[in-house]
Motif scaffolding. Structure first.
Motif, PDB file in Angstrom:
ATOM      1  N   MET A   1       0.865  -1.054   0.033  1.00 24.81           N
ATOM      2  CA  MET A   1      -0.230  -0.101   0.058  1.00 24.81           C
ATOM      3  C   MET A   1       0.965   1.297  -0.036  1.00 24.81           C
ATOM      4  N   THR A   2       0.512   2.206  -0.866  1.00 29.82           N
ATOM      5  CA  THR A   2       1.119   3.375  -0.713  1.00 29.82           C
ATOM      6  C   THR A   2       1.025   4.309   0.201  1.00 29.82           C
ATOM      7  N   ILE A   3       2.021   4.822   0.842  1.00 32.56           N
ATOM      8  CA  ILE A   3       1.625   5.866   2.020  1.00 32.56           C
ATOM      9  C   ILE A   3       1.405   7.223   1.083  1.00 32.56           C
ATOM     10  N   MET A   4       0.444   7.915   1.514  1.00 32.19           N
ATOM     11  CA  MET A   4       0.167   9.269   0.691  1.00 32.19           C
ATOM     12  C   MET A   4      -0.046  10.102   1.897  1.00 32.19           C
ATOM     13  N   SER A   5       0.531  11.664   1.518  1.00 35.23           N
ATOM     14  CA  SER A   5       0.409  12.652   2.509  1.00 35.23           C
ATOM     15  C   SER A   5      -0.783  13.285   2.324  1.00 35.23           C
ATOM     16  N   ARG A   6      -1.403  13.834   3.409  1.00 35.26           N
ATOM     17  CA  ARG A   6      -2.669  14.908   3.307  1.00 35.26           C
ATOM     18  C   ARG A   6      -2.412  15.863   2.214  1.00 35.26           C
ATOM     19  N   ASP A   7      -1.177  16.376   2.063  1.00 34.53           N
ATOM     20  CA  ASP A   7      -1.249  17.521   0.992  1.00 34.53           C
ATOM     21  C   ASP A   7      -1.262  16.875  -0.262  1.00 34.53           C
ATOM     22  N   ALA A   8      -0.799  15.710  -0.574  1.00 36.29           N
ATOM     23  CA  ALA A   8      -1.140  14.890  -1.845  1.00 36.29           C
ATOM     24  C   ALA A   8      -2.622  14.757  -2.056  1.00 36.29           C
ATOM     25  N   VAL A   9      -3.473  14.289  -1.061  1.00 41.67           N
ATOM     26  CA  VAL A   9      -4.941  14.252  -1.095  1.00 41.67           C
ATOM     27  C   VAL A   9      -5.576  15.537  -1.619  1.00 41.67           C
ATOM     28  N   VAL A  10      -5.014  16.784  -0.707  1.00 40.07           N
ATOM     29  CA  VAL A  10      -5.769  17.948  -1.044  1.00 40.07           C
ATOM     30  C   VAL A  10      -5.556  18.368  -2.448  1.00 40.07           C
ATOM     31  N   THR A  11      -4.098  18.401  -2.617  1.00 39.44           N
ATOM     32  CA  THR A  11      -3.609  18.926  -4.118  1.00 39.44           C
ATOM     33  C   THR A  11      -4.548  17.910  -5.062  1.00 39.44           C
ATOM     34  N   THR A  12      -4.601  16.835  -5.001  1.00 34.24           N
ATOM     35  CA  THR A  12      -5.294  15.913  -5.985  1.00 34.24           C
ATOM     36  C   THR A  12      -6.897  16.360  -6.118  1.00 34.24           C
ATOM     37  N   SER A  13      -7.283  16.782  -4.923  1.00 28.09           N
ATOM     38  CA  SER A  13      -8.812  17.086  -4.684  1.00 28.09           C
ATOM     39  C   SER A  13      -9.006  18.343  -5.661  1.00 28.09           C
ATOM     40  N   LYS A  14      -7.931  19.200  -5.205  1.00 25.70           N
ATOM     41  CA  LYS A  14      -8.136  20.710  -6.056  1.00 25.70           C
ATOM     42  C   LYS A  14      -7.923  20.392  -7.539  1.00 25.70           C
ATOM     43  N   LEU A  15      -7.095  19.694  -8.118  1.00 21.13           N
ATOM     44  CA  LEU A  15      -6.989  19.265  -9.458  1.00 21.13           C
ATOM     45  C   LEU A  15      -8.053  18.543 -10.034  1.00 21.13           C
ATOM     46  N   LEU A  16      -8.802  17.676  -9.412  1.00 18.70           N
ATOM     47  CA  LEU A  16     -10.081  17.071  -9.795  1.00 18.70           C
ATOM     48  C   LEU A  16     -11.207  17.983  -9.972  1.00 18.70           C
ATOM     49  N   SER A  17     -11.295  18.833  -9.081  1.00 25.03           N
ATOM     50  CA  SER A  17     -12.194  19.936  -8.857  1.00 25.03           C
ATOM     51  C   SER A  17     -12.099  20.754 -10.154  1.00 25.03           C
ATOM     52  N   TYR A  18     -10.937  21.313 -10.636  1.00 27.30           N
ATOM     53  CA  TYR A  18     -10.811  21.895 -11.710  1.00 27.30           C
ATOM     54  C   TYR A  18     -11.056  21.125 -13.023  1.00 27.30           C
ATOM     55  N   VAL A  19     -10.686  19.927 -13.066  1.00 25.79           N
ATOM     56  CA  VAL A  19     -10.863  19.324 -14.398  1.00 25.79           C
ATOM     57  C   VAL A  19     -12.322  18.807 -14.464  1.00 25.79           C
ATOM     58  N   LEU A  20     -12.780  18.298 -13.314  1.00 28.96           N
ATOM     59  CA  LEU A  20     -14.084  17.759 -13.502  1.00 28.96           C
ATOM     60  C   LEU A  20     -15.402  18.642 -13.201  1.00 28.96           C
ATOM     61  N   ARG A  21     -15.048  19.791 -12.810  1.00 27.20           N
ATOM     62  CA  ARG A  21     -15.884  21.016 -12.634  1.00 27.20           C
ATOM     63  C   ARG A  21     -16.004  22.112 -13.731  1.00 27.20           C
ATOM     64  N   HIS A  22     -14.756  22.224 -14.093  1.00 25.74           N
ATOM     65  CA  HIS A  22     -14.729  23.485 -14.943  1.00 25.74           C
ATOM     66  C   HIS A  22     -13.847  23.415 -16.319  1.00 25.74           C
ATOM     67  N   ARG A  23     -12.775  22.565 -16.383  1.00 26.37           N
ATOM     68  CA  ARG A  23     -12.011  22.442 -17.397  1.00 26.37           C
ATOM     69  C   ARG A  23     -11.582  21.115 -17.741  1.00 26.37           C
ATOM     70  N   PRO A  24     -12.408  20.160 -17.928  1.00 28.55           N
ATOM     71  CA  PRO A  24     -12.014  18.963 -18.474  1.00 28.55           C
ATOM     72  C   PRO A  24     -11.109  18.912 -19.878  1.00 28.55           C
ATOM     73  N   ASP A  25     -11.461  19.786 -20.600  1.00 33.12           N
ATOM     74  CA  ASP A  25     -10.817  20.162 -21.826  1.00 33.12           C
ATOM     75  C   ASP A  25      -9.209  20.471 -21.618  1.00 33.12           C
ATOM     76  N   SER A  26      -8.960  21.130 -20.646  1.00 34.03           N
ATOM     77  CA  SER A  26      -7.501  21.109 -20.010  1.00 34.03           C
ATOM     78  C   SER A  26      -6.702  20.010 -20.198  1.00 34.03           C
ATOM     79  N   ILE A  27      -7.198  18.926 -19.967  1.00 31.35           N
ATOM     80  CA  ILE A  27      -6.366  17.684 -20.225  1.00 31.35           C
ATOM     81  C   ILE A  27      -6.927  16.626 -21.476  1.00 31.35           C
ATOM     82  N   GLY A  28      -7.678  17.512 -22.270  1.00 36.37           N
ATOM     83  CA  GLY A  28      -8.168  16.659 -23.413  1.00 36.37           C
ATOM     84  C   GLY A  28      -9.334  15.627 -22.935  1.00 36.37           C
ATOM     85  N   LEU A  29      -9.956  15.672 -22.025  1.00 37.84           N
ATOM     86  CA  LEU A  29     -11.017  15.009 -21.420  1.00 37.84           C
ATOM     87  C   LEU A  29     -12.547  15.463 -21.819  1.00 37.84           C
ATOM     88  N   GLN A  30     -13.517  14.465 -22.392  1.00 40.24           N
ATOM     89  CA  GLN A  30     -14.749  14.792 -22.464  1.00 40.24           C
ATOM     90  C   GLN A  30     -15.724  14.267 -21.257  1.00 40.24           C
TER      91      GLN A  30
END
Length: 189
Positions: A1-30
């Motif tokens: 099991m990979t040990i993940m920092s709380r910072d990695a969880v928060v950073t990933t959550s912010k990234l997902l919010s950006y991509v899935l709520r606002h800009r899926p096109d920023s990574i070529g996702l539809q």
């Protein structure tokens, strides 16, 4: 099991919010019409754009986000943001009757404007309301010194407003006119 920092969880959550709520096109996702993305494609596109996310980290972000911002489908093959989209998606929510009063947390610097013009969705599809004062206070604190607004949803309903409740419990509606708003006193109501 990979040990993940709380910072990695928060950073990933912010990234997902950006991509899935606002800009899926920023990574070529539809996203599909309901806001869903294929998990494997999401992870592949993130990696291709220099933002690799391991599946176990994605699982942790979805499971541990205190606001439950994201959801998997029943097969855990698709993911979407629960609400807060600035892009056009149909979450498939049915209208529901809210309690007679809901709350909205904002920063003190916005109160005069909100009381004059009401609450607007801005770049989002809906105005977001909370079912309790504590949640509204946490939301308002993100933007500065919090002020809690009491929203007379019984009167809004009587006047024809429609309400939805997202999978994570956030109440969604259209614009809220000033006549439905009141600043709470320090006692909470």
């Amino acid at each position: 099991m990979t040990i993940m920092s709380r910072d990695a969880v928060v950073t990933t959550s912010k990234l997902l919010s950006y991509v899935l709520r606002h800009r899926p096109d920023s990574i070529g996702l539809q996203l599909d019409a309901n806001g869903w993305a294929d998990v494997d494609e999401l992870l592949q596109r993130l990696a291709e754009h220099g933002k690799p996310v391991a599946r176990d980290l994605l699982d942790r972000v979805v499971a541990e986000n205190d606001k439950q911002r994201f959801a998997f489908d029943a097969q855990r093959a698709r993911i979407r943001a629960s609400q807060g989209h600035s892009i056009d998606v149909e979450l498939g929510l049915e209208p529901v009757q809210p309690p007679d009063v809901l709350y909205h947390g904002t920063a003190s610097r916005f109160v005069t404007s909100v009381l004059a013009t009401g609450l607007r969705a801005g770049s989002r599809q809906h105005v977001h309301l909370s079912g309790d004062v504590d949640t509204a206070r946490r939301v308002g604190t993100r933007h500065g010194v919090p002020v809690i607004l009491r929203v007379d949803t019984a009167r809004m309903r009587a006047d024809g407003a429609v309400f939805y409740r997202s999978d994570n419990g956030v109440w969604l509606t259209g614009p809220v006119a000033p006549r439905y708003l009141r600043v709470l006193d320090g006692a909470g109501d």
